[in-house]
Design a protein around this motif. Structure first.
Motif, mmCIF file in Angstrom:
data_model
loop_
_atom_site.group_PDB
_atom_site.id
_atom_site.type_symbol
_atom_site.label_atom_id
_atom_site.label_comp_id
_atom_site.label_asym_id
_atom_site.label_seq_id
_atom_site.Cartn_x
_atom_site.Cartn_y
_atom_site.Cartn_z
ATOM 1 N N LYS A 13 0.838 -1.211 0.000
ATOM 2 C CA LYS A 13 0.000 0.000 0.000
ATOM 3 C C LYS A 13 0.869 1.256 0.000
ATOM 4 O O LYS A 13 0.585 2.225 -0.691
ATOM 5 C CB LYS A 13 -0.859 0.047 1.272
ATOM 6 C CG LYS A 13 -2.070 -0.834 1.268
ATOM 7 C CD LYS A 13 -2.934 -0.381 2.438
ATOM 8 C CE LYS A 13 -3.839 -1.420 2.954
ATOM 9 N NZ LYS A 13 -4.443 -1.043 4.235
ATOM 10 N N THR A 70 -10.423 -0.589 5.708
ATOM 11 C CA THR A 70 -11.266 -1.127 4.643
ATOM 12 C C THR A 70 -12.081 -2.296 5.155
ATOM 13 O O THR A 70 -11.617 -3.058 6.003
ATOM 14 C CB THR A 70 -10.375 -1.611 3.463
ATOM 15 O OG1 THR A 70 -9.753 -0.480 2.880
ATOM 16 C CG2 THR A 70 -11.184 -2.329 2.404
ATOM 17 N N ASP A 152 -10.597 -10.777 -3.082
ATOM 18 C CA ASP A 152 -10.614 -10.536 -4.531
ATOM 19 C C ASP A 152 -11.157 -11.702 -5.369
ATOM 20 O O ASP A 152 -11.893 -11.465 -6.330
ATOM 21 C CB ASP A 152 -9.203 -10.169 -5.037
ATOM 22 C CG ASP A 152 -8.867 -8.706 -4.777
ATOM 23 O OD1 ASP A 152 -9.772 -7.948 -4.383
ATOM 24 O OD2 ASP A 152 -7.705 -8.326 -4.970
ATOM 25 N N LYS A 172 -8.309 -2.519 -11.596
ATOM 26 C CA LYS A 172 -8.836 -2.674 -10.225
ATOM 27 C C LYS A 172 -8.564 -1.409 -9.411
ATOM 28 O O LYS A 172 -9.458 -0.881 -8.752
ATOM 29 C CB LYS A 172 -8.210 -3.892 -9.518
ATOM 30 C CG LYS A 172 -8.754 -4.046 -8.103
ATOM 31 C CD LYS A 172 -7.990 -4.959 -7.172
ATOM 32 C CE LYS A 172 -8.395 -4.671 -5.732
ATOM 33 N NZ LYS A 172 -7.608 -5.366 -4.722
HETATM 34 P P1 IMP Z 1 -7.324 -3.154 5.551
HETATM 35 O O1 IMP Z 1 -8.115 -2.282 6.481
HETATM 36 O O2 IMP Z 1 -6.913 -2.438 4.290
HETATM 37 O O3 IMP Z 1 -6.184 -3.856 6.222
HETATM 38 O O4 IMP Z 1 -8.317 -4.296 5.033
HETATM 39 C C1 IMP Z 1 -8.958 -5.218 5.907
HETATM 40 C C2 IMP Z 1 -9.230 -6.516 5.179
HETATM 41 O O5 IMP Z 1 -10.157 -6.287 4.115
HETATM 42 C C3 IMP Z 1 -8.012 -7.155 4.528
HETATM 43 O O6 IMP Z 1 -7.351 -8.002 5.413
HETATM 44 C C4 IMP Z 1 -8.632 -7.938 3.377
HETATM 45 O O7 IMP Z 1 -9.100 -9.181 3.829
HETATM 46 C C5 IMP Z 1 -9.823 -7.094 2.997
HETATM 47 N N1 IMP Z 1 -9.499 -6.204 1.859
HETATM 48 C C6 IMP Z 1 -9.107 -4.910 1.913
HETATM 49 N N2 IMP Z 1 -8.924 -4.411 0.681
HETATM 50 C C7 IMP Z 1 -9.195 -5.434 -0.177
HETATM 51 C C8 IMP Z 1 -9.167 -5.539 -1.597
HETATM 52 O O8 IMP Z 1 -8.839 -4.609 -2.342
HETATM 53 N N3 IMP Z 1 -9.517 -6.739 -2.102
HETATM 54 C C9 IMP Z 1 -9.874 -7.797 -1.323
HETATM 55 N N4 IMP Z 1 -9.896 -7.760 -0.007
HETATM 56 C C10 IMP Z 1 -9.566 -6.577 0.573
#
Ligand code: IMP
Length: 192
Positions: A13, A70, A152, A172
């Motif tokens: 990231k 996310t 994904d 994407k």
């Molecule tokens: P984070 O807050 O970005 O660490 O996201 C939390 C979780 O959401 C991650 O561990 C993934 O399992 C899922 N996640 C976040 N972004 C994506 C993406 O772009 N594709 C698929 N899974 C995602």
């Protein structure tokens, strides 16, 4: 050049953001400021978690910073896994464990609508700003593709015939939750 900390341990990231934000800001990682501990993430919404992470860094170092959070929200599961997306199948679980659990929970469900949401919390000179991005889609009944990460392989964005795993990463990034939230952050930083 202005320095901003990106409160993440995810080097993928960090690299992506450095490329997008260019040379107007110097983006530093947590490693660059010697923070090696896990930042608490105990909120019940993405916005609270994102703010918790950026405030943690700002309160300690008084440096401009941003963080993101996310989650995948599935309609038939009342918004789960949501803020628990990273640990849906339990603490320390793998991406594959999470996807398998999701497919199991979705077995036989007709409504497969879902959305990925990202909230970025930026603290600049002590003031907080939030930027949101979302992408709507549906959960497939099986895994498709080998690219990307997380959910994904089972996320089919609306208007496309490929899951995020099968899709070209550049496409994407353009249509994704994180891509949209990041574009708003960058547009804001560029006005400064
Ligand atoms: P984070 O807050 O970005 O660490 O996201 C939390 C979780 O959401 C991650 O561990 C993934 O399992 C899922 N996640 C976040 N972004 C994506 C993406 O772009 N594709 C698929 N899974 C995602």
């Amino acid at each position: 050049m202005k320095k901003i900390i990106f409160a993440t341990n995810n080097l993928h990231k960090l690299d992506e953001l450095k490329k997008i934000i260019g040379n107007k800001f110097e983006i530093l990682s947590l490693q660059d400021i010697d923070v090696h501990e896990d930042i608490p993430e105990t909120g019940e919404t993405l916005a609270v978690n994102a703010a918790q992470k950026s405030h943690f860094i700002y309160d300690r170092f008084h440096l401009n910073c941003f963080s993101d959070d996310t989650g995948l929200e599935v309609e038939a599961l009342d918004g789960a896994p949501g803020v628990y997306s990273a640990r849906y199948a339990g603490e320390g679980c793998s991406y594959e464990d999470n996807v398998n659990k999701l497919l199991l929970e979705m077995e036989g469900k007709k409504n497969r609508k879902a959305a990925f949401k990202t909230v970025i919390s930026l603290i600049l000179d002590g003031k907080e700003y939030q930027f949101e991005g979302r992408v709507d889609g549906s959960i497939t009944t099986e895994k498709h593709g080998s690219g990307g990460f997380g959910y994904d392989p089972v996320f089919l964005p609306d208007g496309f015939e490929q899951t995020f795993s099968e899709m070209d990463p550049t496409l994407k990034n353009k249509i994704s939750h994180r891509g949209k939230a990041t574009a708003k952050l960058v547009a804001f930083l560029q006005t400064l």
